[in-house]
Design an enzyme around this catalytic site. Structure first.
Site, PDB file in Angstrom:
ATOM      1  N   SER A   1       0.818  -1.207   0.000  1.00 15.16           N
ATOM      2  CA  SER A   1       0.000   0.000   0.000  1.00 15.16           C
ATOM      3  C   SER A   1       0.855   1.262   0.000  1.00 15.16           C
ATOM      4  CB  SER A   1      -0.891   0.003   1.241  1.00 15.16           C
ATOM      5  OG  SER A   1      -1.641   1.188   1.282  1.00 15.16           O
TER       6      SER A   1
ATOM      7  N   ASN B   1       9.392   8.685   4.198  1.00 17.42           N
ATOM      8  CA  ASN B   1       8.285   9.399   3.576  1.00 17.42           C
ATOM      9  C   ASN B   1       7.369   9.922   4.660  1.00 17.42           C
ATOM     10  OD1 ASN B   1       5.345   8.201   3.548  1.00 17.42           O
ATOM     11  ND2 ASN B   1       6.707   6.420   3.494  1.00 17.42           N
TER      12      ASN B   1
ATOM     13  N   GLY C   1       1.710  11.691   4.754  1.00 16.51           N
ATOM     14  CA  GLY C   1       0.597  12.144   5.587  1.00 16.51           C
ATOM     15  C   GLY C   1      -0.730  11.550   5.142  1.00 16.51           C
TER      16      GLY C   1
ATOM     17  N   CYS D   1      -1.854   4.391  12.969  1.00 14.13           N
ATOM     18  CA  CYS D   1      -2.326   5.771  12.963  1.00 14.13           C
ATOM     19  C   CYS D   1      -2.597   6.219  14.383  1.00 14.13           C
ATOM     20  CB  CYS D   1      -3.625   5.880  12.178  1.00 14.13           C
ATOM     21  SG  CYS D   1      -3.325   5.679  10.450  1.00 14.13           S
TER      22      CYS D   1
ATOM     23  N   ILE E   1       6.237  -5.653   7.756  1.00 17.94           N
ATOM     24  CA  ILE E   1       6.052  -4.534   8.636  1.00 17.94           C
ATOM     25  C   ILE E   1       5.638  -3.272   7.870  1.00 17.94           C
ATOM     26  CG2 ILE E   1       7.714  -5.353  10.335  1.00 17.94           C
ATOM     27  CD1 ILE E   1       9.811  -3.481   9.188  1.00 17.94           C
TER      28      ILE E   1
ATOM     29  N   GLY F   1      12.466   0.497   2.601  1.00 21.05           N
ATOM     30  CA  GLY F   1      13.524   0.178   1.650  1.00 21.05           C
ATOM     31  C   GLY F   1      14.475  -0.895   2.164  1.00 21.05           C
TER      32      GLY F   1
ATOM     33  N   GLY G   1       8.965  -5.452   3.713  1.00 23.94           N
ATOM     34  CA  GLY G   1      10.060  -4.648   4.235  1.00 23.94           C
ATOM     35  C   GLY G   1      11.350  -4.851   3.470  1.00 23.94           C
TER      36      GLY G   1
HETATM   37  C1  LIG Z   1       5.599   6.505  -0.027  1.00 28.19           C
HETATM   38  C2  LIG Z   1       4.999   5.433   0.829  1.00 28.19           C
HETATM   39  C3  LIG Z   1       3.654   5.472   1.171  1.00 28.19           C
HETATM   40  C4  LIG Z   1       3.081   4.503   1.970  1.00 28.19           C
HETATM   41  N1  LIG Z   1       1.736   4.546   2.268  1.00 28.19           N
HETATM   42  C5  LIG Z   1       1.168   3.544   3.013  1.00 28.19           C
HETATM   43  C6  LIG Z   1      -0.225   3.521   3.269  1.00 28.19           C
HETATM   44  O1  LIG Z   1      -0.977   4.369   2.814  1.00 28.19           O
HETATM   45  N2  LIG Z   1      -0.744   2.518   4.056  1.00 28.19           N
HETATM   46  C7  LIG Z   1       0.063   1.531   4.568  1.00 28.19           C
HETATM   47  O2  LIG Z   1      -0.427   0.652   5.264  1.00 28.19           O
HETATM   48  N3  LIG Z   1       1.402   1.513   4.314  1.00 28.19           N
HETATM   49  C8  LIG Z   1       1.964   2.497   3.551  1.00 28.19           C
HETATM   50  N4  LIG Z   1       3.322   2.461   3.288  1.00 28.19           N
HETATM   51  C9  LIG Z   1       4.148   1.367   3.843  1.00 28.19           C
HETATM   52  C10 LIG Z   1       4.402   0.275   2.799  1.00 28.19           C
HETATM   53  O3  LIG Z   1       3.208  -0.321   2.378  1.00 28.19           O
HETATM   54  C11 LIG Z   1       5.348  -0.793   3.379  1.00 28.19           C
HETATM   55  O4  LIG Z   1       4.756  -1.366   4.522  1.00 28.19           O
HETATM   56  C12 LIG Z   1       6.700  -0.208   3.766  1.00 28.19           C
HETATM   57  O5  LIG Z   1       7.115   0.729   2.793  1.00 28.19           O
HETATM   58  C13 LIG Z   1       7.794  -1.269   3.935  1.00 28.19           C
HETATM   59  O6  LIG Z   1       8.044  -1.965   2.743  1.00 28.19           O
HETATM   60  P1  LIG Z   1       9.224  -1.596   1.701  1.00 28.19           P
HETATM   61  O7  LIG Z   1      10.486  -1.513   2.511  1.00 28.19           O
HETATM   62  O8  LIG Z   1       9.213  -2.686   0.699  1.00 28.19           O
HETATM   63  O9  LIG Z   1       8.862  -0.278   1.118  1.00 28.19           O
HETATM   64  C14 LIG Z   1       3.882   3.450   2.474  1.00 28.19           C
HETATM   65  C15 LIG Z   1       5.247   3.412   2.130  1.00 28.19           C
HETATM   66  C16 LIG Z   1       5.812   4.375   1.320  1.00 28.19           C
HETATM   67  C17 LIG Z   1       7.272   4.277   0.990  1.00 28.19           C
END
Ligand SMILES: Cc1cc2nc3c(=O)[nH]c(=O)nc-3n(C[C@H](O)[C@H](O)[C@H](O)COP(=O)(O)O)c2cc1C
Ligand SMILES: Cc1cc2nc3c(=O)[nH]c(=O)nc-3n(C[C@H](O)[C@H](O)[C@H](O)COP(=O)(O)OP(=O)(O)OC[C@H]3O[C@@H](n4cnc5c(N)ncnc54)[C@H](O)[C@@H]3O)c2cc1C
Ligand SMILES: Cc1cc2nc3c(=O)[nH]c(=O)nc-3n(C[C@H](O)[C@H](O)[C@H](O)COP(=O)(O)OP(=O)(O)OC[C@H]3O[C@@H](n4cnc5c(N)ncnc54)[C@H](O)[C@@H]3O)c2cc1C
Ligand SMILES: Cc1cc2nc3c(=O)[nH]c(=O)nc-3n(C[C@H](O)[C@H](O)[C@H](O)COP(=O)(O)O)c2cc1C
Ligand code: FES
Ligand code: FES
Lengths: 304, 272, 304, 272
Positions: free
Chosen positions: A22, A70, A73, A131, A192, A218, A244
């Site tokens: 997401s 990020n 918001g 949240c 996570i 990341g 993650g």
């Molecule tokens: C720009 C951005 C926006 C995100 N928005 C949401 C969100 O709206 N809802 C949510 O549950 N997680 C959100 N996440 C978290 C990601 O879904 C994910 O859990 C997190 O980035 C870890 O995974 P990654 O390391 O592969 O990015 C967001 C992450 C990023 C980088």
């Protein structure tokens, strides 16, 4: 022989375990040019709230060593515009779409679950409990087991669809949170979400992000995510989605060995918009090369 | 479109400013002025995110060896400011780069019967050359190029070769007029007889000034914005800029990457 | 003009804010060839226990994106060998040496504090509370505010030297921990210790580390460390030592802006054994270039 | 010692195996056989940790241009197994590398009146060449080199040029005898008249076998170990190996980086 890549996620059959995370994949359509959406297991849409949300001022993003912060918001179109403008696209894709959502109060969470329950194009619900609870003076729902259980119970009562609860890593003991959510009726846990981090602009003597702190994601966070998935997998019965820092098929398979039934690709889609599809393809190639007939045989197969 | 480009050349054109030419697939030839690309500077995690750059020029590359097939190329003009751009500057002919683009909405070329006033600050000139190339085909085009010193005034000869009349201003007076380039712009607007459109790209302060000048005179003005980008395709919502009617109650954020980077200046909210 | 780089850390004057982190700098002597020990503010020795400890089996170390995991298992020579074999070297160096230590019980912590209090060559004590409490069935002292307070009080009663308490980042709310330790008598807080992470060897289907999980350090963790230092700096009065992923003078200065009085260089010393000295020199150069006469004016000077 | 080395050459000597020559400061000329260096493969964070490599050879480099001063060089023989070694293989002449070393304790050369039996598996030959070069000055030296295929048998010509008698064995029989190199070693030991010392470097299983063979015959044996290293200077305690009397109650861990990498095989605890 083609290996069996399919998994079953709390009743939802996925053609393979690769999902998108997401907030990193828009509402699906944004990536249609780069990913054949029917080559991945499922995709998760940007977190929805009842009303549209404007999000934070900019800068909202900054790179850190091996990762990014990020502070979007939770900007989103709101549930109404989602139904009007985004759902029609979901209908055209033969891949489960999962709606991620969040509220400021327990009632908002329940109300959203109810509204999403009515949408046939939504295959499952992923509830983001990271949240702040406005009623409890800002305590984050996802860092207190009782708060989290209350939210999950309320959502559980409001939907018959599969309910995925997305856990925050910003806790002392993720297993306590996982058990609380499982007991409250979660069909599946995803983890996570982002860690809380901060970056400072030395020359301006200011935080880089307008919001001061932001969510850390990341490749850098992978060791923490992998540890938490492994811990939770020992403790709960419901399926787990590992998230993650997943950048490659090897990363994805490591999460599966640790106990994840499926995985989500997040930040990687920014760096390589075709990441999710490539990861699915390379996982399959790895299974072939290693004579694994069924990916399900790898779930939790870590030898410790 | 995502593709692997081969570097055809990469040279420093002014201290700290580089110009790189890269191969592109056929479809890239239709890139519009003002569009941009996202470059994956390194294959691994450092730097992690792609870096956005305007499209400076596009053309057709005909290799020297006989029998070789002509292929589109594009150029970027970039300034070395940090890790990613420093790495770009170390690359050589025949090195490969992973490119996403062309992305975003470009400039609206408007009508032929008006004067085109192009305003660029420093590396903000990057997306304006391709624009000028298209505009000169039907209209009078003037360029107002500003910078801190003469090193920041880039590729003026190229603009002149197109038949563009160029005005330059530097803060230290080392090239052209001393002062801000907006002064020359105002003088031209005061002398203006017919209709005109302004196109601007550069630091936020300069765009703000140009937008005000244009608004005061009711002259149409398009600006190309920057924003900190992660995805470039409208998914991360990192790059947004507030629209004209934006407030916390009535949120109106525009994605620089997909709604822009070029906006009518009136669409945006400018801080005062 | 030469800027004033000196800071005062809970009564200990440091010539500059650059310290080295426990477990990454041996007992000082290991780095004497690469770092002029009298060019840095202080150095912290490897964590000590009452009895020598053998640590974990190997592999104990693995690299991750932008960081590393270690599961040394607190191998150390024990307090007796420390006094006999390591203290004589400390005497030869005109730089404060700080002894890091840990116990399995509150009594062990107190006993160590008492023993270290007797050593004139030890300028201050840094207590590592990130250890499992064997009496309470393995709960980590540093993740429970009451446990932590008990340890800190016991050490406080056992020493008149400056008592630095090193906080674990593996908690829901680091501010709660910081306040508990401050109230219990800590003179100074250092943070962060390592995060808990895990790495998996896909081909062997095993954890990479013999210990399964390990402590996560290095540039990757900097955003989390910076956030925690900033949060704690808002909440406590005692000075703070910032630790986590510091590789450059810019990193160090960012921690100081966030509210740290001093910083510790950890993993960076592995990559560049001269890192601590270079960081101190480059910080001074930055002060000169930016016309800052006194580094103390930067402590907590972040504009938010 | 920490220094910046310039690469003099870097070439693939067998599929997947590379040999690199680098400049070194004067003091490096006294490096002992069995010592190693820690190489910072990239300036930034990827890869983050230094990588350890044995010193294959040292010598004096005399640049071709007139007037240039002779300078010590050293060589590494490395196998591409992951990210760091893959990056090393992309480097060219005149590229620079940050080096820490020589580190650790080298081989004990023993006495002249005994036969020297050197056993190397694959890239385990790396620290054995410099050893052989010193040993041949006073003793008979025999090399037992093993590998999976002929590609893993490295630089045998170099050893032969020193006057070392070489025995090779490969698991697939593609070079030398088919089977394990320890079989040839045993045959030689059975035929042995006088005293001998064994020196070994290679995979842990091979070292274990050699140590057992030596122990059974009461022949002194030195082995060079590997270990996952972060610091190379005895500070991180990552690289340890259990000493002979090690147990949880009586811990006895040795630092491979400072107590080794070369150990008397009898000092260590071998799993059985
Ligand atoms: C720009 C951005 C926006 C995100 N928005 C949401 C969100 O709206 N809802 C949510 O549950 N997680 C959100 N996440 C978290 C990601 O879904 C994910 O859990 C997190 O980035 C870890 O995974 P990654 O390391 O592969 O990015 C967001 C992450 C990023 C980088
Ligand atoms: C649509 C668009 C078009 C652009 N066109 C050009 C161009 O044609 N020529 C040119 O020289 N520059 C252009 N830029 C700016 C260019 O993207 C940044 O200078 C570059 O990303 C810096 O990368 P770095 O790693 O060298 O710097 P870093 O060390 O990462 O950062 C240095 C500074 O650059 C800015 N920056 C870093 N990453 C980004 C990012 N992903 N998005 C936006 N800003 C960033 C930051 O504000 C930071 O202060 C454009 C930016 C955008 C958004
Ligand atoms: C004292 C010593 C001397 C060595 N001499 C040589 C030599 O002369 N030639 C040679 O080819 N190799 C030598 N090695 C092994 C060499 O260090 C590793 O092959 C190299 O570090 C792998 O780096 P990578 O980034 O390519 O692989 P990675 O992708 O990091 O890992 C591949 C494998 O290499 C091993 N490895 C990775 N990093 C290290 C490290 N820091 N320490 C030890 N093992 C590691 C891991 O077990 C892993 O399974 C030596 C190792 C030691 C400890
Ligand atoms: C190999 C290793 C050993 C460590 N041993 C200790 C220790 O004994 N006691 C302690 O308090 N912290 C120990 N730490 C934690 C560091 O002191 C430091 O808090 C942590 O590594 C974060 O800083 P860094 O990112 O700069 O390394 C160790 C860290 C590493 C990498
Ligand atoms: S850069 Fe991601 S939305 Fe614009
Ligand atoms: S590598 Fe750090 S102690 Fe040996």
């Amino acid at each position: 022989m083609k290996p069996d890549m399919s998994v079953n996620l709390a009743g939802i059959p996925l053609r393979n375990p690769v999902m998108t995370a997401s907030g990193t994949f828009g509402y699906g359509q944004e990536f249609a040019e780069y990913v054949n959406l029917e080559s991945i297991g499922a995709f998760v849409t940007k977190g929805l709230s009842l009303k549209p949300r404007s999000g934070n001022p900019t800068p909202r993003i900054v790179e850190t060593p091996g990762g990014m912060l990020n502070a979007i918001g939770l900007q989103n179109v709101g549930i109404e515009a989602f139904i009007a403008k985004k759902v029609p696209f979901l209908r055209t894709v033969n891949t489960p779409a999962i709606a991620n959502f969040f509220g400021n109060t327990v009632d908002e969470y329940a109300e959203l679950a109810r509204r999403l329950d009515d949408i046939p194009e939504v295959a499952a619900l992923e509830v983001n409990i990271s949240c702040p609870n406005v009623k409890q003076g800002g305590i984050v729902f996802g860092t207190d087991p009782d708060c989290a259980a209350t939210v999950v119970k309320a959502c559980r009562a409001a939907t018959t669809k599969a309910l995925i609860v997305k856990l925050s890593p910003n806790v002392t003991d993720v297993v306590v949170m996982a058990r609380a959510c499982e007991d409250a009726g979660a069909d599946c846990l995803s983890l996570i979400n982002t860690l809380t981090g901060m970056a400072i602009d030395l020359n301006r003597r200011r935080p880089v992000l307008a919001n001061i702190t932001g969510g850390f994601s990341g490749p850098a966070i992978k060791p923490i995510a992998l540890r938490m998935v492994w811990q939770v997998a020992q403790a709960v019965k419901v399926p787990i989605i590992g998230i993650g820092g997943i950048m490659t098929a090897s990363d994805a398979l490591e999460f599966i060995l640790a106990g994840a039934t499926a995985i989500q690709v997040g930040t990687a889609s920014f760096i390589n918009p075709g990441a999710a599809q490539e990861i699915a393809e390379e996982m399959e190639a790895w299974l072939v090369a290693n004579g694994v007939a069924d990916i399900k045989s790898l779930i939790g197969a870590l030898e410790v | 479109m995502q593709f692997t480009a081969m570097i055809l050349s990469n040279a420093e054109v002014s201290p700290g400013y580089w110009r790189m030419r890269l191969t592109a697939p056929q479809e890239f030839a239709s890139a519009r002025p003002g569009q941009f690309v996202m470059v994956r500077v390194a294959g691994a995690i450092d730097p992690l995110l792609r870096r956005p750059f305007g499209i400076f020029d596009v053309g057709i590359h005909t290799p020297a060896q006989s029998g070789a097939v002509a292929q589109p190329y594009f150029e970027m003009l970039y300034r070395v400011v940090g890790k990613g751009t420093a790495l770009l500057a170390t690359l050589h002919e025949t090195d490969l780069l992973d490119i996403l683009g062309p992305l975003g909405k470009g400039f609206n070329l408007g009508t032929a019967d008006e004067e085109k006033l192009i305003v660029g600050g420093g590396v903000g000139l990057a997306p304006l050359y391709l624009l000028a190339r298209e505009l000169v085909q039907q209209s009078t085009v003037r360029l107002f190029a500003g910078g801190r010193t003469r090193d920041d005034i880039l590729c003026i000869t190229e603009f002149e070769r197109l038949g563009v009349e160029c005005y330059t201003a530097t803060e230290d007076g080392s090239l052209g007029e001393q002062g801000l380039v907006t002064e020359a712009l105002i003088r031209r607007l005061d002398a203006l007889k017919g209709r005109a459109t302004i196109y601007a790209c550069g630091p936020h302060g300069m765009l703000n000034a140009v937008a005000t000048i244009a608004a005061d005179r009711s002259i149409p003005c398009q600006v190309s914005l920057e924003g900190y980008m992660a995805c470039g395709v409208g998914a991360c919502l990192g790059c947004v800029a507030p629209g004209q009617g934006h407030s916390t109650e009535t949120p109106d954020f525009r994605c620089v990457c997909t709604d822009g980077p070029v906006f009518e200046s009136g669409e945006l909210k400018w801080r005062d």
